[in-house]
Design a protein around this motif. Structure first.
Motif, short mmCIF file in Angstrom:
data_model
loop_
_atom_site.label_atom_id
_atom_site.label_comp_id
_atom_site.label_asym_id
_atom_site.label_seq_id
_atom_site.Cartn_x
_atom_site.Cartn_y
_atom_site.Cartn_z
N ALA A 163 0.84 -1.72 -0.28
CA ALA A 163 0.03 0.15 -0.24
C ALA A 163 1.31 1.33 0.31
O ALA A 163 0.39 2.57 -0.89
N VAL A 218 0.85 4.32 -3.07
CA VAL A 218 0.69 5.79 -2.59
C VAL A 218 2.02 6.43 -3.21
O VAL A 218 1.91 7.54 -4.23
N GLU A 269 -4.38 -1.45 -4.58
CA GLU A 269 -3.97 -0.31 -5.39
C GLU A 269 -5.19 -0.07 -5.80
O GLU A 269 -5.29 1.49 -5.98
N VAL A 272 -5.99 1.84 -2.71
CA VAL A 272 -4.77 3.26 -2.58
C VAL A 272 -5.70 3.91 -3.70
O VAL A 272 -5.72 5.96 -3.39
#
Length: 140
Positions: free
Chosen positions: A24, A28, A124, A127
């Motif tokens: 994660a 980002v 994904e 995010v």
């Protein structure tokens, strides 16, 4: 600090800081183009990042092989605008003004790359949703 120059800060937390939270944080960093300060940590960090997570992220062109699991600290929580636990039941110190989310995701520990891919893809997607909520356009 004025809100115009404030870079949002996100902290991802899972028990071992070896799979979900590392993926994660890497998404980002990759997708936000430096517009978000990102960190990850765990309550009981592993010795190394999960090799299947490293391989799954490499398939997306993101190298997390040099990352190391880090211990969760109250300072890291307090310095974050958003704290996201990764479905592992971790308890974080709670500070006013910090937003807390829990993303229920399977644990990739002990899994092969084929089992980690759907976890990676779910991370994904979440995010990208988080970036949209924060008003940060994804660069990739």
């Amino acid at each position: 600090m004025s809100t115009a120059t404030h870079r949002p800060s996100v902290l991802f937390v899972c028990v071992h800081n070896a799979g979900r939270s590392q993926m994660a944080a890497a998404f980002v960093a990759h997708l936000a183009g430096g517009c978000i300060e990102v960190r990850s940590a765990g309550s009981a960090p592993a010795d190394a990042v999960n090799p299947a997570a490293v391989a799954a992220m490499k398939e997306r062109g993101i190298d997390i092989s040099a990352e190391t699991p880090k211990i969760l600290t109250a300072d890291a929580v307090q310095a974050s605008d958003v704290v996201i636990t990764m479905g592992c039941g971790d308890t974080c110190p709670v500070f006013p003004g910090t937003r807390y989310l829990d993303w229920q995701l399977d644990d990739p520990a002990g899994q092969g790359v084929a089992a980690v891919r759907p976890i990676r893809d779910a991370i994904e997607q979440r995010v990208r949703g988080l970036l949209a909520e924060l008003g940060i356009p994804a660069v990739a």
